[in-house]
Design a protein around this motif. Structure first.
Motif, mmCIF file in Angstrom:
data_model
loop_
_atom_site.group_PDB
_atom_site.id
_atom_site.type_symbol
_atom_site.label_atom_id
_atom_site.label_comp_id
_atom_site.label_asym_id
_atom_site.label_seq_id
_atom_site.Cartn_x
_atom_site.Cartn_y
_atom_site.Cartn_z
ATOM 1 N N MET A 1 0.784 -1.188 -0.006
ATOM 2 C CA MET A 1 -0.081 0.055 0.083
ATOM 3 C C MET A 1 0.952 1.243 -0.133
ATOM 4 N N ASP A 2 0.660 2.152 -0.855
ATOM 5 C CA ASP A 2 1.525 3.369 -1.005
ATOM 6 C C ASP A 2 1.104 4.211 0.130
ATOM 7 N N LEU A 3 2.211 5.243 0.455
ATOM 8 C CA LEU A 3 2.089 6.232 1.389
ATOM 9 C C LEU A 3 0.715 7.076 1.648
ATOM 10 N N PHE A 4 0.453 7.501 0.395
ATOM 11 C CA PHE A 4 -0.727 8.410 0.339
ATOM 12 C C PHE A 4 -1.895 7.752 0.871
ATOM 13 N N LEU A 5 -2.234 6.490 0.269
ATOM 14 C CA LEU A 5 -3.216 5.608 0.734
ATOM 15 C C LEU A 5 -3.315 5.375 1.964
ATOM 16 N N GLN A 6 -2.199 5.225 2.670
ATOM 17 C CA GLN A 6 -2.052 4.855 4.174
ATOM 18 C C GLN A 6 -2.489 5.988 4.872
ATOM 19 N N CYS A 7 -2.069 7.382 4.449
ATOM 20 C CA CYS A 7 -2.366 8.515 5.219
ATOM 21 C C CYS A 7 -4.141 8.877 4.894
ATOM 22 N N ILE A 9 -6.322 6.518 4.483
ATOM 23 C CA ILE A 9 -7.106 5.974 5.635
ATOM 24 C C ILE A 9 -6.932 6.089 7.104
ATOM 25 N N ALA A 10 -5.767 6.472 7.360
ATOM 26 C CA ALA A 10 -5.509 7.014 8.740
ATOM 27 C C ALA A 10 -6.377 8.107 9.134
ATOM 28 N N PHE A 11 -6.295 8.991 8.090
ATOM 29 C CA PHE A 11 -7.306 10.337 8.378
ATOM 30 C C PHE A 11 -8.487 10.101 8.415
ATOM 31 N N PHE A 12 -9.168 9.175 7.865
ATOM 32 C CA PHE A 12 -10.709 8.741 7.903
ATOM 33 C C PHE A 12 -11.094 8.085 8.947
ATOM 34 N N VAL A 13 -10.075 7.198 9.471
ATOM 35 C CA VAL A 13 -10.441 6.405 10.459
ATOM 36 C C VAL A 13 -10.226 7.087 11.921
ATOM 37 N N GLY A 14 -9.276 7.871 11.803
ATOM 38 C CA GLY A 14 -9.039 8.917 12.923
ATOM 39 C C GLY A 14 -10.242 9.749 13.004
ATOM 40 N N GLY A 15 -10.364 10.311 11.675
ATOM 41 C CA GLY A 15 -11.782 11.289 11.951
ATOM 42 C C GLY A 15 -12.820 10.656 12.178
ATOM 43 N N ALA A 16 -13.123 9.339 12.010
ATOM 44 C CA ALA A 16 -14.479 8.695 12.388
ATOM 45 C C ALA A 16 -14.390 8.588 13.930
ATOM 46 N N ILE A 17 -13.229 8.235 14.474
ATOM 47 C CA ILE A 17 -13.334 8.309 16.036
ATOM 48 C C ILE A 17 -13.521 9.568 16.682
ATOM 49 N N VAL A 56 -6.205 -1.572 13.897
ATOM 50 C CA VAL A 56 -4.878 -0.796 13.928
ATOM 51 C C VAL A 56 -4.070 -1.298 12.798
ATOM 52 N N ARG A 57 -4.191 -2.530 12.481
ATOM 53 C CA ARG A 57 -3.319 -2.972 11.253
ATOM 54 C C ARG A 57 -3.823 -2.406 9.977
ATOM 55 N N PHE A 58 -5.094 -2.116 9.848
ATOM 56 C CA PHE A 58 -5.852 -1.335 8.783
ATOM 57 C C PHE A 58 -5.459 0.050 8.656
ATOM 58 N N ALA A 59 -5.739 0.530 9.717
ATOM 59 C CA ALA A 59 -5.514 2.065 9.804
ATOM 60 C C ALA A 59 -4.160 2.746 10.272
ATOM 61 N N GLY A 60 -3.499 2.131 11.044
ATOM 62 C CA GLY A 60 -2.188 2.325 11.487
ATOM 63 C C GLY A 60 -2.596 3.434 12.461
ATOM 64 N N VAL A 65 -3.521 6.713 17.436
ATOM 65 C CA VAL A 65 -3.378 8.495 18.007
ATOM 66 C C VAL A 65 -4.362 8.733 18.751
ATOM 67 N N PRO A 66 -5.670 8.605 18.417
ATOM 68 C CA PRO A 66 -6.617 8.920 19.209
ATOM 69 C C PRO A 66 -6.563 8.175 20.639
ATOM 70 N N LEU A 67 -7.483 8.682 21.547
ATOM 71 C CA LEU A 67 -7.422 8.041 23.026
ATOM 72 C C LEU A 67 -7.866 6.596 23.028
ATOM 73 N N THR A 68 -8.571 6.085 22.053
ATOM 74 C CA THR A 68 -8.770 4.620 22.154
ATOM 75 C C THR A 68 -7.421 3.871 21.798
#
Length: 122
Positions: A1-7, A9-17, A56-60, A65-68
């Motif tokens: 998975m390239d770096l942009f896609l990882q970022c 995914i992390a943005f949207f999962v962290g944003g959802a939390i 965690v494996r999916f979103a890194g 980073v969030p409190l969870t």
């Protein structure tokens, strides 16, 4: 998975939390402190039942980073310390795993207190 896609995914999962936290603030009478504690406990519980590790494996960083993610670190540390030290690992594992985050919070909080003079919001 390239770096942009990882970022992304992390943005949207962290944003959802964070969105869940904002919904709790807007539509419940829970205090911010109770919401924060609930997020840490939710991270521990979700880790204990095996649901947070795949996230965690999916979103890194979007999940750690969030409190969870702090709850995830505590639970993972306790689990590893129990395997290594037995019953005494319950007491030492969580603090050992979260020591870097706790130390950074204290150090940066102290540094900010040197530069910023807090006051009442009036």
């Amino acid at each position: 998975m390239d770096l942009f896609l990882q970022c992304v995914i992390a943005f949207f999962v962290g944003g959802a939390i964070c969105l869940i936290g904002q919904i709790l603030i807007d539509f419940t009478n829970l205090t911010p402190a109770r919401i924060l504690v609930s997020f840490v406990v939710a991270g521990v519980v979700l880790t204990a039942i095996g649901l947070y590790e795949p996230l965690v494996r999916f979103a890194g960083a979007g999940a750690t980073v969030p409190l969870t993610g702090f709850g995830y670190s505590l639970a993972t540390g306790v689990k590893d310390a129990i395997h290594q030290y037995g019953f005494m690992g319950i007491f030492a594992g969580g603090l050992t795993a979260a020591a870097a985050g706790i130390t950074a919070s204290v150090v940066f909080g102290y540094l900010m207190s040197l530069f910023v003079k807090p006051g009442d919001k009036t």
